[in-house]
Design an enzyme around this catalytic site. Structure first.
Site, PDB file in Angstrom:
ATOM      1  N   CYS A  92       0.820  -1.217   0.000  1.00 26.24           N
ATOM      2  CA  CYS A  92       0.000   0.000   0.000  1.00 26.24           C
ATOM      3  C   CYS A  92       0.858   1.275   0.000  1.00 26.24           C
ATOM      4  O   CYS A  92       1.473   1.597  -1.006  1.00 26.24           O
ATOM      5  CB  CYS A  92      -1.000  -0.023   1.155  1.00 26.24           C
ATOM      6  N   HIS A 195      -3.726  -4.976   0.299  1.00 27.06           N
ATOM      7  CA  HIS A 195      -3.322  -5.294   1.680  1.00 27.06           C
ATOM      8  C   HIS A 195      -3.374  -6.804   1.927  1.00 27.06           C
ATOM      9  O   HIS A 195      -4.319  -7.294   2.555  1.00 27.06           O
ATOM     10  CB  HIS A 195      -4.240  -4.587   2.678  1.00 27.06           C
ATOM     11  N   GLU A 197      -1.803  -8.603   4.022  1.00 25.12           N
ATOM     12  CA  GLU A 197      -1.755  -8.964   5.448  1.00 25.12           C
ATOM     13  C   GLU A 197      -3.152  -9.037   6.054  1.00 25.12           C
ATOM     14  O   GLU A 197      -3.376  -9.743   7.028  1.00 25.12           O
ATOM     15  CB  GLU A 197      -0.867  -7.968   6.224  1.00 25.12           C
TER      16      GLU A 197
END
Ligand code: MN
Length: 222
Positions: A92, A195, A197
């Site tokens: 990001c 993203h 994660e």
């Protein structure tokens, strides 16, 4: 002020059997270098906008959450990581930061600067796959995912405009917004606008990005 790191990043590194260490914003140059000399890889995480003056543009009215201490520390960390040859994963803000550190520029606000754009800033209540990215063949990213397209989550209002030196664009959204960059010279550098994660537990193929980083870190350590 805030100098933390989302726990999702830490857990993603732990799931790939890495040992996460945080580098706080505001760390001076000597601390950045000492920490990176002891590390085997680095993740540049999500966050607010990189200050536009760092890439020679006046600020768009919709730029937000700038932090000069974070910019200064992270831009130095990119330079040192590249000098050391550390494996780098950008997420990001990370893709935007790495691009700026290498002389690239950013769209400061996608909805007002790119026409006919799709939605890139999710307003869903839960993490969700929001849009498609199309992947360049013969790229590291294509090899990792074994596919020519991928559904991703999306929480960004800025994106890479002109890629920096030594970077290759290897995935774009269908409105042309750049979503993945990597080294054009087989260096262990990969950066993604979404993203992973946040969704790697629900969609385990996104864990491959962290597995890749830890595998490269092990090679680097030898
Ligand atoms: Mn997007």
């Amino acid at each position: 002020m805030w100098a933390g790191c989302g726990v999702d990043y830490i857990n993603a590194v732990l799931r790939s059997e890495g040992a996460p260490v945080m580098l706080p914003f505001g760390a001076d140059k000597e601390s950045v270098r000492a920490t990176l000399e002891a590390a085997d890889g680095i993740i540049f995480t999500g966050g607010g906008d990189v200050i536009s003056m760092t890439y020679g543009e006046e600020p768009h009215p919709k730029s937000f959450y700038q932090d000069p201490a974070r910019d200064e520390m992270e831009l130095e960390a990119v330079r040192v990581a590249l000098e050391l040859g550390l494996p780098i994963l950008g997420i990001c803000r990370g893709i935007q930061l790495i691009n700026v550190a290498l002389g690239g520029t950013l769209y400061q606000d996608i909805p007002s600067q790119i026409s006919d754009t799709i939605k890139h800033y999710s307003s869903g209540l839960a993490p969700m796959l929001l849009h498609t990215i199309d992947i360049e063949p013969d790229s590291l990213f294509a090899r990792l995912f074994g596919s020519d397209s991928l559904a991703v989550n999306s929480w960004h209002h800025q994106s890479v405009k002109d890629p920096g030196k030594g970077l290759r664009v290897t995935a774009k959204a269908r409105d042309g917004v750049i979503e993945v960059i990597e080294s054009d010279n087989n260096k262990p550098l990969l950066a993604i606008q979404c993203h992973p994660e946040e969704i790697a537990v629900d969609y385990p193929h996104f864990q491959k990005l962290f597995d890749w980083l830890i595998e490269e870190a092990r090679k680097y350590a030898k």
